[in-house]
Design a protein around this motif. Sequence first.
Motif, PDB file in Angstrom:
ATOM      1  N   PHE A  30       0.818  -1.213   0.000  1.00 63.23           N
ATOM      2  CA  PHE A  30       0.000   0.000   0.000  1.00 63.23           C
ATOM      3  C   PHE A  30       0.858   1.272   0.000  1.00 63.23           C
ATOM      4  O   PHE A  30       0.557   2.228  -0.698  1.00 63.23           O
ATOM      5  N   GLU A  31       1.912   1.265   0.796  1.00 62.80           N
ATOM      6  CA  GLU A  31       2.815   2.421   0.883  1.00 62.80           C
ATOM      7  C   GLU A  31       4.255   1.904   0.924  1.00 62.80           C
ATOM      8  O   GLU A  31       4.922   1.967   1.963  1.00 62.80           O
ATOM      9  N   PRO A  32       4.753   1.390  -0.183  1.00 65.71           N
ATOM     10  CA  PRO A  32       6.072   0.743  -0.144  1.00 65.71           C
ATOM     11  C   PRO A  32       7.200   1.746   0.087  1.00 65.71           C
ATOM     12  O   PRO A  32       7.053   2.920  -0.256  1.00 65.71           O
ATOM     13  N   PRO A  33       8.307   1.289   0.647  1.00 63.84           N
ATOM     14  CA  PRO A  33       9.431   2.185   0.930  1.00 63.84           C
ATOM     15  C   PRO A  33      10.137   2.658  -0.333  1.00 63.84           C
ATOM     16  O   PRO A  33      10.720   3.731  -0.349  1.00 63.84           O
ATOM     17  N   VAL A  34      10.108   1.856  -1.384  1.00 68.16           N
ATOM     18  CA  VAL A  34      10.751   2.235  -2.651  1.00 68.16           C
ATOM     19  C   VAL A  34       9.679   2.208  -3.734  1.00 68.16           C
ATOM     20  O   VAL A  34       9.052   1.177  -3.943  1.00 68.16           O
ATOM     21  N   HIS A  35       9.476   3.328  -4.396  1.00 64.64           N
ATOM     22  CA  HIS A  35       8.385   3.390  -5.372  1.00 64.64           C
ATOM     23  C   HIS A  35       8.789   2.928  -6.761  1.00 64.64           C
ATOM     24  O   HIS A  35       7.978   2.391  -7.488  1.00 64.64           O
ATOM     25  N   PHE A  36      10.035   3.155  -7.138  1.00 66.93           N
ATOM     26  CA  PHE A  36      10.445   2.683  -8.468  1.00 66.93           C
ATOM     27  C   PHE A  36      11.941   2.472  -8.514  1.00 66.93           C
ATOM     28  O   PHE A  36      12.680   2.978  -7.661  1.00 66.93           O
ATOM     29  N   ARG A  37      12.378   1.706  -9.498  1.00 65.64           N
ATOM     30  CA  ARG A  37      13.805   1.530  -9.789  1.00 65.64           C
ATOM     31  C   ARG A  37      13.966   1.661 -11.305  1.00 65.64           C
ATOM     32  O   ARG A  37      13.040   1.375 -12.060  1.00 65.64           O
ATOM     33  N   THR A  38      15.148   2.064 -11.713  1.00 62.57           N
ATOM     34  CA  THR A  38      15.375   2.241 -13.147  1.00 62.57           C
ATOM     35  C   THR A  38      16.189   1.078 -13.717  1.00 62.57           C
ATOM     36  O   THR A  38      16.970   0.444 -13.005  1.00 62.57           O
ATOM     37  N   ARG A  39      15.951   0.797 -14.977  1.00 65.21           N
ATOM     38  CA  ARG A  39      16.654  -0.264 -15.699  1.00 65.21           C
ATOM     39  C   ARG A  39      16.926   0.220 -17.115  1.00 65.21           C
ATOM     40  O   ARG A  39      16.505   1.306 -17.500  1.00 65.21           O
ATOM     41  N   LYS A  40      17.535  -0.642 -17.892  1.00 67.72           N
ATOM     42  CA  LYS A  40      17.819  -0.317 -19.293  1.00 67.72           C
ATOM     43  C   LYS A  40      17.480  -1.538 -20.134  1.00 67.72           C
ATOM     44  O   LYS A  40      17.712  -2.670 -19.701  1.00 67.72           O
ATOM     45  N   ALA A  41      16.930  -1.315 -21.326  1.00 65.85           N
ATOM     46  CA  ALA A  41      16.615  -2.427 -22.238  1.00 65.85           C
ATOM     47  C   ALA A  41      17.850  -2.748 -23.071  1.00 65.85           C
ATOM     48  O   ALA A  41      18.336  -1.900 -23.808  1.00 65.85           O
ATOM     49  N   LEU A  42      18.364  -3.990 -22.945  1.00 61.64           N
ATOM     50  CA  LEU A  42      19.533  -4.383 -23.741  1.00 61.64           C
ATOM     51  C   LEU A  42      19.129  -4.690 -25.185  1.00 61.64           C
ATOM     52  O   LEU A  42      19.946  -4.669 -26.083  1.00 61.64           O
ATOM     53  N   ILE A  81      14.206   2.352 -18.573  1.00 64.38           N
ATOM     54  CA  ILE A  81      12.920   1.798 -18.137  1.00 64.38           C
ATOM     55  C   ILE A  81      12.735   2.138 -16.666  1.00 64.38           C
ATOM     56  O   ILE A  81      13.674   2.020 -15.878  1.00 64.38           O
ATOM     57  N   ILE A  82      11.539   2.572 -16.332  1.00 61.34           N
ATOM     58  CA  ILE A  82      11.231   2.826 -14.925  1.00 61.34           C
ATOM     59  C   ILE A  82      10.220   1.787 -14.470  1.00 61.34           C
ATOM     60  O   ILE A  82       9.100   1.720 -14.983  1.00 61.34           O
ATOM     61  N   LEU A  83      10.651   0.942 -13.548  1.00 58.40           N
ATOM     62  CA  LEU A  83       9.741  -0.065 -12.995  1.00 58.40           C
ATOM     63  C   LEU A  83       9.016   0.590 -11.831  1.00 58.40           C
ATOM     64  O   LEU A  83       9.593   0.778 -10.754  1.00 58.40           O
ATOM     65  N   LEU A  84       7.754   0.952 -12.047  1.00 59.18           N
ATOM     66  CA  LEU A  84       7.001   1.695 -11.038  1.00 59.18           C
ATOM     67  C   LEU A  84       6.274   0.695 -10.119  1.00 59.18           C
ATOM     68  O   LEU A  84       5.073   0.457 -10.244  1.00 59.18           O
ATOM     69  N   PHE A  85       7.077   0.136  -9.204  1.00 63.76           N
ATOM     70  CA  PHE A  85       6.560  -0.918  -8.327  1.00 63.76           C
ATOM     71  C   PHE A  85       5.315  -0.478  -7.550  1.00 63.76           C
ATOM     72  O   PHE A  85       4.362  -1.228  -7.394  1.00 63.76           O
ATOM     73  N   ALA A  86       5.344   0.750  -7.060  1.00 61.11           N
ATOM     74  CA  ALA A  86       4.241   1.221  -6.219  1.00 61.11           C
ATOM     75  C   ALA A  86       2.933   1.310  -7.003  1.00 61.11           C
ATOM     76  O   ALA A  86       1.856   1.191  -6.425  1.00 61.11           O
ATOM     77  N   ALA A  87       3.039   1.501  -8.317  1.00 60.10           N
ATOM     78  CA  ALA A  87       1.820   1.531  -9.149  1.00 60.10           C
ATOM     79  C   ALA A  87       1.320   0.114  -9.389  1.00 60.10           C
ATOM     80  O   ALA A  87       0.115  -0.140  -9.351  1.00 60.10           O
ATOM     81  N   GLY A  88       2.258  -0.807  -9.632  1.00 58.65           N
ATOM     82  CA  GLY A  88       1.871  -2.212  -9.798  1.00 58.65           C
ATOM     83  C   GLY A  88       1.170  -2.733  -8.559  1.00 58.65           C
ATOM     84  O   GLY A  88       0.231  -3.536  -8.636  1.00 58.65           O
ATOM     85  N   ASN A  89       1.609  -2.258  -7.398  1.00 56.14           N
ATOM     86  CA  ASN A  89       1.007  -2.683  -6.134  1.00 56.14           C
ATOM     87  C   ASN A  89      -0.448  -2.247  -5.996  1.00 56.14           C
ATOM     88  O   ASN A  89      -1.168  -2.746  -5.142  1.00 56.14           O
ATOM     89  N   ARG A  90      -0.848  -1.279  -6.799  1.00 58.96           N
ATOM     90  CA  ARG A  90      -2.238  -0.804  -6.703  1.00 58.96           C
ATOM     91  C   ARG A  90      -2.984  -1.036  -8.015  1.00 58.96           C
ATOM     92  O   ARG A  90      -3.921  -0.297  -8.341  1.00 58.96           O
ATOM     93  N   ASP A  91      -2.563  -2.042  -8.742  1.00 64.35           N
ATOM     94  CA  ASP A  91      -3.200  -2.333 -10.016  1.00 64.35           C
ATOM     95  C   ASP A  91      -4.528  -3.060  -9.776  1.00 64.35           C
ATOM     96  O   ASP A  91      -4.538  -4.160  -9.235  1.00 64.35           O
TER      97      ASP A  91
END
Lengths: 441, 413
Positions: B293-305, B321-331
Amino acid sequence: MSPEPAGIVVVGASLAGLRGAEALRRGGYDGPLTLVGAEPHRPYDRPPLSKHVLAGALDAGATRLPELTALRARWRLGNTAVALDRAARTVRLADGAVLAYDKLLVATGAEARPWPAATGGGLTGIHTLRGRDDARALRAALVAGPRRVLVVGGGLIGCEATSCLRDLGLPVTLVDPHPTPLANALGTVVGGVIADRLRDAGAVFRPGTQVRAFEGDASGRVVRARLADGSAIEADLVIAALGATRATGWLRGAGLMADPGGLTCDGACRARDADGTPCPDIYAAGDAARWPIPLYGDRLVSVEHWGNAVAQASHAARNMLAGPGDQRPYAHLPAFWSSQFGINIKLVGLTAGADTVAVVQGSLAARRFLAVYGRGGRSIAAVSFDQARWLPAYAEAILTGSPVPPITDATDQPRIARADPGFPPPRRAAPAPSPAETAHA
Amino acid sequence: MPDDALFAAVTDPANRADPYPLYARLRERPVARQRDGSYVVSGHAAIRALIFDPRLSSEDLPPFRRPPTGNPIRDWILNPIRSRIASAHRPLIFRDPPDHDALRAAVMREFTIPRVQALRPRVVREVDALLDACRGRERICLVDDLSYPLPVSVICDLLGVPESDEPQFQTWATQLATALEPDARGDVETRRHTVAAFDAISDYMRGLIREKRRCPTGDMLSGLAAPGPGGRKQMSDFDLIATAILLLVAGHETTVNLITNAMLTLLRHPEELARLRADPERAPRLIEEVLRFEPPVHFRTRKALGAITLAGETIPKGAPIILLFAAGNRDPARFDAPDRFDPDRPDLEHFGFGGGLHYCVGAPLARIEAEIALVALSRRLVAPRLMHDPPPYRPGASLRGPEQLHIGIDGIA
């Protein structure tokens, strides 16, 4: 004995039988339900038998499968189905009882191929490993401290057993007719990694030869194996890991397409009669079923994998409850796993007929890799050694028939070289001619 | 607001207190191209597919470069060499297989469940002491009084940093954590401070590692510095320093946020706070739901090889690429009523600790710290009430958490 009304009858009380029965109840079936099991045990899980149970980490009795749905079933355990009468719609059991079925699910699984009696099969100390009681007996024999164990057959069971035996510090020799273990399942290129691991672990590997016969002492206990190359191996305990045959003998004379390669079904898991017509009231699932797999051009396969038993039984149950106009085809991507010599092995797809293998991530030398099998330029299977996390991406590539390699620009990607996977030539005709291509697990 | 500017709005501090409506809009396209050419992935299924995609790289940082000092020897000789070394020995969260796997395996051999469980009494003691220190006050700031000091002292204990050096670590950890924010990477002044902290902590670690080799003390750093299986070095000294720093930084602000976000959420749901007080066994359940619901880390960045096609969109080779974990958590496609805080959800497959091969190694420790802290807070704070809602937030959009959380109390029990 007059037939007793038994509702839906599930013959086979292992993983497929149990999950099928549960799916029937979950699907809303409320009538009588009967489960027939050859062994006296409630359904139990087999994968741990050749791993934790042999190692002594888990008691054979602790492998019971959780029952996920209230089954309200009549259990006929320790009782074998011996005959099917389709005209009378009855199944006769070994104890003489006759069950009248409304619908029938055949989930009798497979049986370990025993060592032939003519060449020493009756000797004490020769074991097979398929059921819980086999595992218990074998574990007891290991605890007794054998001088040398001989494992015959380097398939998944043979390799897992060898791995356990080395963990227990027992001297062990593995004999296999192919150049490497797991040659039928994975080919010799990938199998070579296990051959190396096996030797590193201190097992003796004797490739390219076969056991001709076992010799016993005066008390009828095995003491030695005579090999095809003329040599002999002294061993007082033998594990015959020769693969399995489908438990379909009880269907002989029932007018179905059944033989030791399985009971042939249509795409909706319905058993075919001798003319090839699907029976509306007889279904099959798990190891015993031989079915056309859509992903591989409707080739007939029987898949001895845990995941298939679960998925196919649930699917068959669903179709059993649906009307004749609503029979859905069973589409499944086969997958298995094994753990041996400290390596987690997973495979998705079927390798049969592969003409290419390519290591696409990691390396064989590091024993951590992902390899893709191809046939006619398309990806048909992928195996991982300690790299299972990537498999879903490759499963997707197999489902869409991507070329080999399906994924370029991956992390930890070596220069990709395609090789002949080194599958043994197809075996000579089995005793009963069979159209099935079998995936062993 | 145009769709390709949504992520820019996420990083805007004005939206820090409630980024969730922006996330909902982003999720309308689970993989959404932004104006700067980056791709924001916000759907649960899309995130899940990507974290197990072999084309996803974490080596997305530009080469490490020190800001100019004006001293030519430094700027042209010494610092480029040091930068090269730093670039080649990034911490494992910025590394791909196979290097990542080797480093992570070494950490996992040391970060064992028994070792983490053994920290329990220490955490309990620490939490009690921190709350005892608040006696006689009418309000506490949860961040300053508990969330902030607790994780550093625990991680120092785990690593084997002497207690007397903890205050110094506190400062370094704070400075280095800002370096994890993508928006902080460009700012020269921030980089100068970060580099200074990095050099200072590296020197300190080098000395400490030497000390641990000479005289092992049974802690994690002693274990990592010792020869591994087969008698070989587990990692180079540069990697060992980077790993030790990572454990400190990654284990710090994330845990601060977890504890603070959890208490904030409980104060907004007083019935849940009361239930926890009555039944401490509910703590693990509560914490898992906070992680969703309120994760400590909202996103992490990556790169497409390589080019990756997903959810109808093709991410081109090389794209950030931005993996928006906090948005996935509220899907809502994954969770029923995702915007409701419901610790009794039957199904909680959240990205609160990330996922895939970079899944948080410290998750078991974070859970223990949060559990002990929350149970103590629920039992010891008398009549707690939230003084400001929303509370002020720290600037980071990724490591998102309150800067302060003032709680009015009638005393400490």
